[in-house]
Design an enzyme around this catalytic site. Structure first.
Site, PDB file in Angstrom:
ATOM      1  N   LEU A 163      -4.493  -5.841  -4.687  1.00  0.00           N
ATOM      2  CA  LEU A 163      -3.464  -4.806  -4.602  1.00  0.00           C
ATOM      3  C   LEU A 163      -2.103  -5.375  -4.219  1.00  0.00           C
ATOM      4  O   LEU A 163      -1.969  -6.063  -3.197  1.00  0.00           O
ATOM      5  CB  LEU A 163      -3.889  -3.745  -3.575  1.00  0.00           C
ATOM      6  N   ASP A 164      -1.091  -5.088  -5.054  1.00  0.00           N
ATOM      7  CA  ASP A 164       0.311  -5.443  -4.783  1.00  0.00           C
ATOM      8  C   ASP A 164       0.500  -6.930  -4.500  1.00  0.00           C
ATOM      9  O   ASP A 164       1.385  -7.320  -3.728  1.00  0.00           O
ATOM     10  CB  ASP A 164       0.853  -4.626  -3.600  1.00  0.00           C
ATOM     11  N   ALA A 165      -0.320  -7.775  -5.102  1.00  0.00           N
ATOM     12  CA  ALA A 165      -0.266  -9.213  -4.800  1.00  0.00           C
ATOM     13  C   ALA A 165      -0.052 -10.075  -6.037  1.00  0.00           C
ATOM     14  O   ALA A 165      -0.154 -11.298  -5.956  1.00  0.00           O
ATOM     15  CB  ALA A 165      -1.545  -9.648  -4.077  1.00  0.00           C
ATOM     16  N   GLY A 184       0.797  -1.217   0.000  1.00  0.00           N
ATOM     17  CA  GLY A 184       0.000   0.000   0.000  1.00  0.00           C
ATOM     18  C   GLY A 184       0.829   1.267   0.000  1.00  0.00           C
ATOM     19  O   GLY A 184       1.968   1.300  -0.466  1.00  0.00           O
TER      20      GLY A 184
END
Length: 290
Positions: free
Chosen positions: A233-235, A207
């Site tokens: 998100l960001d995964a 994040g």
């Protein structure tokens, strides 16, 4: 000296006996000369992942017929396969915001022919700040201001522009916006790959403001991560990472400065590996054949 065109085959499937032999025999029996091959077996999950590359020159199957023959070869494995020719330009779009370090680094590297057969076709930004800085590269710079109210309309325009420019790969070079599920899904259906650079060593500090999080936590290393974008998100599957040591003397600004150096390098490495067709994905992971 003119570089010879090669054919690159990527295959991900359930592991079974004889895959390497069949791939190699297909090339040998059709007069091909293998220039590179690499394979990985994930015995825990039963996956085979392979990359094999051969010269087009001297291959008995005509270029326009190779894909159909490879389909006959690979379809029985019920996996995912893709075929690429090294002389086919890969059209890239850079999405950015106000930060210039990753954008300029990619443009310089592309100008120096360090990114393989990339063709950076367009730069999209939600701000005008970088337009004068990239003007000398002669690449169209399109500004699409975004806020909470107009985000759906802007994302639809982004989709239309990617189709107009026939983009293959989108690079989020410090774009600083979260892509909606609809945008990610539509780009995926259009067969466009999206690569993001995140300013932390994922999965740590997901994040916003990861350097602030890292400084508060008192970590001794910070990192940067380039990954494929998914709805979460960001995964997405991680392509490339690197770290640098920090100390108790480093301020948040020091972390940001050191982190920017990492971001440039990690993003460029990840993009180059992808453009050279050396990254295979499975189970939300990657195998990278360097």
């Amino acid at each position: 000296m003119e570089k010879k065109t090669t054919v690159i085959l990527l295959l991900v499937c359930q592991d079974t006996v004889g895959i390497v032999s069949n791939l190699s025999s297909f090339i040998y029996n059709n007069g091909g000369c293998i220039v590179d091959s690499d394979f990985h077996n994930d015995h825990q999950h039963g996956f085979f992942l392979g990359r094999i590359e051969w010269f087009l020159d001297g291959f008995k199957i005509e270029r326009e017929n190779i894909r159909e023959k490879v389909k006959e070869l690979c379809d029985p494995y019920n996996g995912k396969w893709s075929l690429h020719f090294s002389d086919t330009p890969i059209k890239v779009a850079i999405w950015c915001s106000k930060q210039d370090h990753c954008v300029l680094d990619l443009l310089w590297r592309n100008q120096a022919k360090e990114l393989g057969n990339a063709e950076i076709s367009v730069i999209l930004s939600n701000h005008t700040d970088l337009k004068p800085k990239v003007a000398s590269f002669g690449i169209p710079f399109i500004t699409l201001p975004m806020n909470k109210e107009n985000k759906p309309e802007v994302e639809q325009k982004q989709i239309e522009l990617m189709r107009e420019y026939n983009i293959d790969v989108i690079v989020l070079a410090k774009y600083m916006q979260i892509l909606s599920d609809n945008l990610v899904d539509t780009l995926g259906k259009d067969n466009r790959t999206v690569i993001n650079i995140h300013h932390s060593f994922l999965p740590a500090f997901i994040g916003a403001k990861p350097y602030h999080q890292a400084h508060k936590r008192g970590v001794k290393i910070i990192g940067a991560t380039a990954h494929f974008v998914t709805a979460q998100l960001d995964a997405g599957p991680i392509i490339e990472q690197d770290v640098v040591r920090i100390s108790h003397r480093d301020t948040v600004n020091d972390l940001v400065r050191k982190g920017k150096d990492l971001e440039r390098i990690v993003l460029a490495r990840a993009l180059r590996l992808h453009l050279l067709h050396k990254v295979l994905t499975y189970e939300n992971k990657t195998v990278v054949f360097e």
